[in-house]
Motif scaffolding. Structure first.
Motif, PDB file in Angstrom:
ATOM      1  N   ARG A 265       0.824  -1.212   0.000  1.00 51.52           N
ATOM      2  CA  ARG A 265       0.000   0.000   0.000  1.00 51.52           C
ATOM      3  C   ARG A 265       0.856   1.259   0.000  1.00 51.52           C
ATOM      4  O   ARG A 265       0.673   2.159  -0.838  1.00 51.52           O
ATOM      5  N   GLU A 269       1.559   3.550  -3.369  1.00 54.67           N
ATOM      6  CA  GLU A 269       1.014   4.899  -3.268  1.00 54.67           C
ATOM      7  C   GLU A 269       2.102   5.944  -3.483  1.00 54.67           C
ATOM      8  O   GLU A 269       1.892   6.952  -4.182  1.00 54.67           O
ATOM      9  N   ARG A 272       2.995   5.987  -7.228  1.00 54.79           N
ATOM     10  CA  ARG A 272       1.951   6.666  -8.006  1.00 54.79           C
ATOM     11  C   ARG A 272       2.057   8.184  -7.850  1.00 54.79           C
ATOM     12  O   ARG A 272       1.938   8.927  -8.835  1.00 54.79           O
ATOM     13  N   ASP A 273       2.301   8.647  -6.621  1.00 50.70           N
ATOM     14  CA  ASP A 273       2.445  10.089  -6.402  1.00 50.70           C
ATOM     15  C   ASP A 273       3.639  10.642  -7.176  1.00 50.70           C
ATOM     16  O   ASP A 273       3.559  11.729  -7.775  1.00 50.70           O
TER      17      ASP A 273
END
Length: 280
Positions: A265, A269, A272-273
Motif C-alpha cells: 500500500r 502509493e 503513483r504520487d
C-alpha cells in the motif's frame, strides 16, 4: 549454460495478466516485455535479480490508467534469452534497445533493486530521452563498501529449491509478509531465472559501484527505499543525498528491501504520487 524451466502452471499464469508480449532484439539477444497498454506516458519497469516480468504484474496493474507500464524480462530471466555476459553496461544497452525499438522516447524508468541500478546507469549515460528515473532500493554495495546482504549461496539455494519443486507455503517461510499471489508466482517462476545471470549479477553488486554513476543521474530522479532495508541503510541514504543533490529521496515505512512486497500500500502509493508529478 544455465538451466531454466517454465512449467505449464507457470505459463497458465499469463492468462490472467492484462498485458501483451512485446519482443525486442538487443544485438543477438531477444528480449521479452509485458506491455500493459494505454495512452499514458510509458514507464519501463526493470525488475530485480530473481524477478521475471510477471513478478511485477501487481505493480504494473496499480499504475495502469495513470501511465503505460511495460515490464521487461531482463536478460537471463523469464522469456528473454540468456546473455554471454551480465554487466551493468549489458543491461543498460538492453534497456536502450527496448526504448528505441518500442518507440518509448520520453519514458520514465522505474527499477527495483538490480533494476534500479540498471535504470540509474541508463539515465546517467544519456543515450535515450527520458522523462525521469525512479530507483527503488538500489544495491549500494561495491568495491570497499562491504558485501551485498544476501549471499550468492542463498540465491543459489533458492534456485535449487525452486527446481526440485516448491510451493507458496515454502516461499512463505522465507517471505511471510508477501501477498499470497506473489508467493505463488515466486514458487512457479523462479525457475525461469538462470544460474549464470544470478551469479554474474551478484558479483556485479560487489564489483560495480553504484556511486560511480549515481551522481550523474540527471533530474528528475527519485530514490525510494525501505525504512528497514539492509540494502539501502540510513548511512547509504545520506550518502546518496549528498552525492546527487538534485535527486529526491523517499522513505517507505515498515518495508525492507522488497519494498512493494513488504508494504504494497505505502510503496505503490508513493510511486503513483511520484509518477503523477513526473507525467504532469
Amino acid at each position: 549454460m544455465s538451466e531454466r524451466i517454465l512449467t505449464q502452471p507457470a505459463l497458465a499464469d499469463l492468462a490472467g495478466v492484462p498485458a501483451r508480449s512485446r519482443w525486442v532484439a538487443s544485438g543477438p539477444i531477444r528480449l521479452h516485455a509485458l506491455d500493459y497498454g494505454g495512452d499514458g506516458v510509458p514507464v519501463l519497469v526493470l525488475p530485480g535479480i530473481t524477478s521475471p516480468a510477471i513478478a511485477m504484474d501487481f505493480v504494473a496493474r496499480e499504475l495502469t490508467g495513470l501511465v503505460r507500464p511495460i515490464v521487461l524480462d531482463v536478460r537471463g530471466r523469464g522469456f528473454s534469452d540468456d546473455g554471454p555476459s551480465y554487466t551493468l553496461e549489458d543491461y543498460a544497452a538492453d534497456t536502450e534497445a527496448v526504448i528505441t525499438e518500442l518507440g518509448l522516447d520520453g519514458a520514465v524508468l522505474l527499477g527495483h533493486s538490480m533494476g534500479a541500478r540498471i535504470a540509474g546507469l541508463t539515465a546517467a549515460k544519456g543515450q535515450v530521452a527520458l522523462r525521469g528515473t525512479v530507483l527503488v532500493d538500489p544495491p549500494m554495495s561495491g568495491p570497499g563498501r562491504g558485501p551485498y546482504p544476501t549471499t550468492l549461496a542463498a540465491f543459489q539455494g533458492q534456485l535449487q529449491q525452486a527446481r526440485r519443486g516448491t510451493d507458496a507455503d515454502e516461499v512463505a517461510r522465507s517471505w511471510p509478509r508477501w501477498p499470497r499471489r506473489e508467493q505463488e508466482l515466486r514458487a512457479r517462476w523462479l525457475t525461469s531465472c538462470g544460474d549464470d545471470a544470478v551469479a554474474e549479477t551478484h558479483r556485479g553488486f560487489e564489483s560495480e559501484d553504484f556511486f560511480d554513476f549515481w551522481p550523474s543521474v540527471p533530474a528528475p530522479a527519485v530514490l525510494v527505499y525501505g525504512a528497514d532495508s539492509p540494502v539501502v541503510s540510513a548511512l547509504g541514504a545520506q550518502e546518496a543525498a549528498r552525492a546527487n543533490v538534485g535527486a529526491r529521496l523517499v522513505e517507505i515505512p515498515d518495508a525492507g528491501h522488497m519494498v512493494f512486497w513488504d508494504n504494497p500500500r505505502a510503496g505503490l502509493e508513493a510511486v503513483r504520487d511520484i509518477l503523477r508529478e513526473l507525467v504532469a
